[in-house]
Design an enzyme around this catalytic site. Structure first.
Site, PDB file in Angstrom:
ATOM      1  N   GLY A 180      40.447  33.013  34.442  1.00  0.00           N
ATOM      2  CA  GLY A 180      41.210  31.813  34.103  1.00  0.00           C
ATOM      3  C   GLY A 180      39.811  30.590  33.477  1.00  0.00           C
ATOM      4  O   GLY A 180      38.810  30.771  33.337  1.00  0.00           O
ATOM      5  N   HIS A 200      36.050  35.909  27.121  1.00  0.00           N
ATOM      6  CA  HIS A 200      37.160  36.026  27.378  1.00  0.00           C
ATOM      7  C   HIS A 200      37.914  36.275  26.209  1.00  0.00           C
ATOM      8  O   HIS A 200      38.105  36.892  26.141  1.00  0.00           O
ATOM      9  CB  HIS A 200      37.670  34.690  28.510  1.00  0.00           C
ATOM     10  CG  HIS A 200      37.388  34.273  29.755  1.00  0.00           C
ATOM     11  ND1 HIS A 200      36.926  33.045  30.131  1.00  0.00           N
ATOM     12  CD2 HIS A 200      37.213  35.390  30.850  1.00  0.00           C
ATOM     13  CE1 HIS A 200      36.559  33.310  31.710  1.00  0.00           C
ATOM     14  NE2 HIS A 200      36.595  34.498  32.290  1.00  0.00           N
ATOM     15  N   GLN A 231      37.660  36.772  46.909  1.00  0.00           N
ATOM     16  CA  GLN A 231      36.236  37.163  46.286  1.00  0.00           C
ATOM     17  C   GLN A 231      35.098  35.834  46.296  1.00  0.00           C
ATOM     18  O   GLN A 231      34.163  35.664  45.961  1.00  0.00           O
ATOM     19  CB  GLN A 231      36.352  37.661  44.858  1.00  0.00           C
ATOM     20  CG  GLN A 231      37.345  36.656  44.402  1.00  0.00           C
ATOM     21  CD  GLN A 231      36.974  37.868  42.721  1.00  0.00           C
ATOM     22  OE1 GLN A 231      37.818  38.029  42.609  1.00  0.00           O
ATOM     23  NE2 GLN A 231      36.082  37.530  41.840  1.00  0.00           N
ATOM     24  N   GLU A 247      30.409  42.577  30.259  1.00  0.00           N
ATOM     25  CA  GLU A 247      28.782  43.348  30.384  1.00  0.00           C
ATOM     26  C   GLU A 247      28.329  42.499  31.555  1.00  0.00           C
ATOM     27  O   GLU A 247      27.003  42.905  31.813  1.00  0.00           O
ATOM     28  CB  GLU A 247      27.879  43.917  29.551  1.00  0.00           C
ATOM     29  CG  GLU A 247      28.653  45.063  29.025  1.00  0.00           C
ATOM     30  CD  GLU A 247      27.695  45.312  27.866  1.00  0.00           C
ATOM     31  OE1 GLU A 247      26.831  44.866  27.376  1.00  0.00           O
ATOM     32  OE2 GLU A 247      28.290  46.953  27.330  1.00  0.00           O
ATOM     33  N   LYS A 248      28.451  41.357  31.238  1.00  0.00           N
ATOM     34  CA  LYS A 248      27.907  39.807  31.897  1.00  0.00           C
ATOM     35  C   LYS A 248      27.674  40.025  33.437  1.00  0.00           C
ATOM     36  O   LYS A 248      27.019  39.830  33.792  1.00  0.00           O
ATOM     37  CB  LYS A 248      28.492  38.490  31.126  1.00  0.00           C
ATOM     38  CG  LYS A 248      28.151  37.681  32.438  1.00  0.00           C
ATOM     39  CD  LYS A 248      28.046  36.049  32.093  1.00  0.00           C
ATOM     40  CE  LYS A 248      27.860  35.188  33.033  1.00  0.00           C
ATOM     41  NZ  LYS A 248      28.633  34.737  34.294  1.00  0.00           N
ATOM     42  N   GLN A 307      29.429  44.491  38.751  1.00  0.00           N
ATOM     43  CA  GLN A 307      31.013  44.445  38.963  1.00  0.00           C
ATOM     44  C   GLN A 307      32.284  45.323  38.231  1.00  0.00           C
ATOM     45  O   GLN A 307      32.954  46.483  38.917  1.00  0.00           O
ATOM     46  CB  GLN A 307      31.879  42.830  38.187  1.00  0.00           C
ATOM     47  CG  GLN A 307      33.267  42.768  38.485  1.00  0.00           C
ATOM     48  CD  GLN A 307      34.438  41.532  37.833  1.00  0.00           C
ATOM     49  OE1 GLN A 307      33.804  40.707  39.016  1.00  0.00           O
ATOM     50  NE2 GLN A 307      34.188  41.013  37.065  1.00  0.00           N
ATOM     51  N   VAL A 347      29.102  37.250  25.357  1.00  0.00           N
ATOM     52  CA  VAL A 347      28.806  36.379  24.623  1.00  0.00           C
ATOM     53  C   VAL A 347      28.291  35.485  24.828  1.00  0.00           C
ATOM     54  O   VAL A 347      28.003  34.968  26.881  1.00  0.00           O
ATOM     55  CB  VAL A 347      30.570  36.200  24.625  1.00  0.00           C
ATOM     56  CG1 VAL A 347      30.367  34.591  23.230  1.00  0.00           C
ATOM     57  CG2 VAL A 347      31.003  37.256  23.927  1.00  0.00           C
ATOM     58  N   SER A 351      30.093  31.415  31.051  1.00  0.00           N
ATOM     59  CA  SER A 351      30.243  31.377  31.828  1.00  0.00           C
ATOM     60  C   SER A 351      31.530  29.731  32.583  1.00  0.00           C
ATOM     61  O   SER A 351      30.935  29.477  31.608  1.00  0.00           O
ATOM     62  CB  SER A 351      29.869  31.569  33.267  1.00  0.00           C
ATOM     63  OG  SER A 351      29.462  31.605  34.947  1.00  0.00           O
TER      64      SER A 351
HETATM   65  O1  PAF Z   1      35.638  38.714  36.501  1.00  0.00           O
HETATM   66  C1  PAF Z   1      36.716  38.077  37.198  1.00  0.00           C
HETATM   67  O2  PAF Z   1      36.866  36.647  37.061  1.00  0.00           O
HETATM   68  C2  PAF Z   1      36.795  38.095  37.943  1.00  0.00           C
HETATM   69  O3  PAF Z   1      36.089  38.500  38.889  1.00  0.00           O
HETATM   70  C3  PAF Z   1      38.303  39.315  38.361  1.00  0.00           C
HETATM   71  C4  PAF Z   1      37.850  40.597  37.736  1.00  0.00           C
HETATM   72  C5  PAF Z   1      39.146  38.343  37.484  1.00  0.00           C
HETATM   73  C6  PAF Z   1      38.854  39.658  39.330  1.00  0.00           C
HETATM   74  O4  PAF Z   1      39.461  38.247  40.178  1.00  0.00           O
END
Ligand code: PAF
Length: 274
Positions: free
Chosen positions: A22, A28, A52, A139-140, A144, A167, A176
């Site tokens: 979010g 996004h 996380q 890719e940022k 991950q 972006v 971010s």
């Molecule tokens: O990149 C993110 O925003 C998070 O790490 C994700 C992939 C939604 C998992 O919570």
């Protein structure tokens, strides 16, 4: 969500999925636009995943604005916005986690040891619930993305992973949700991340092949800003994330830097052939 995605699949529709936490920004929205293009139905999730975040990290403070996120999702448009609560994702006594190995024990994994276990676990759960044909990641968050690609291969998920380029703000700062924490002077210091990555690209274009020299120049550029504290600066193989000493093929330069109390990451490809 699970019933809906199964019904859509049975009706022959393809599903693209963008998982997010979010506080949506243009990064996004770029993932969502690409997802819109790649499948019939676009699903996005908004879920700030507690597993996380380590104790003392910014889970409680993580910026949230569901009303604005819904409005932004509608502009794409997203077909289904999945916004589960903790009960839906982590039933009481959840005992099973997905723990990525070597790829997660370097770079961000060193200062955030439980981070990728939380990410891999929640992404696994979301994939099982949403059952997408294709899922999109920025890719940022290069480490991950690499770990999720590897997890999908290792655990035989039937989903294509698509990486979407970072972006940036007009001045180069990688978008971010955490940029919202930066005070104006810190934002200026934060620009040293993307600027020093650009400088590294120039060094490679001018024929520099030694990773240690590029890392030393980058360190000096970032440390020139008083509010910065470098977590890591690495030049790695894009698949194994192992350090590279000589840049004789396309590699990835990645860094994590604290600006004030805000930890920022960024990365760029370095290619000696361009
Ligand atoms: O990149 C993110 O925003 C998070 O790490 C994700 C992939 C939604 C998992 O919570």
């Amino acid at each position: 969500m699970q019933h809906r995605s199964r019904a859509l699949r049975q009706a022959g529709r393809t599903l693209a999925f963008v998982p997010t936490m979010g506080y949506l920004h243009d990064g996004h929205l770029a993932l969502m636009r690409e997802g819109r293009r790649l499948a019939d139905v676009l699903v996005a999730s908004i879920y700030v995943n507690p597993t996380q975040f380590a104790p003392g990290e910014d889970f409680e403070a993580y910026p949230r604005d569901m009303a604005k996120d819904c409005r932004l999702a509608e502009t794409i448009p997203v077909d289904i916005l999945f916004t589960p609560d903790d009960r839906a994702i982590y039933a009481d006594g959840c005992q099973t986690f997905v723990t990525p190995q070597d790829l997660a024990q370097r770079m961000c994994g060193l200062s955030r040891p439980i981070f990728f276990r939380g990410v891999a676990t929640v992404v696994t759960k979301l994939f099982h619930i949403v059952a997408p044909h294709v899922a999109l990641f920025g890719e940022k968050d290069f480490q991950q993305l690499t770990i999720i690609r590897r997890m999908v291969r290792d655990l035989n998920f039937a989903v294509d992973i698509v990486g979407v380029p970072t972006v940036r703000e007009p001045d180069g700062l990688a978008m971010s949700s955490r940029n919202a924490y930066l005070k104006p002077d810190q934002r200026q210091a934060a620009l040293s991340l993307s600027q020093s990555l650009q400088e590294a690209r120039k060094q490679v274009a001018n024929g520099e092949t030694r990773a240690d020299r590029i890392i030393a120049a980058t360190t000096a550029r970032i440390e020139a800003h008083p509010e910065t504290a470098i977590d890591y600066i690495v030049i790695v193989d894009p698949d194994t994330l192992e350090n590279v000493n000589v840049i004789d093929r396309p590699v990835r330069m990645a860094l994590a830097v604290k600006v004030g109390t805000t930890r920022l990451i960024d990365n760029m490809p370095l290619d000696p052939n361009t």
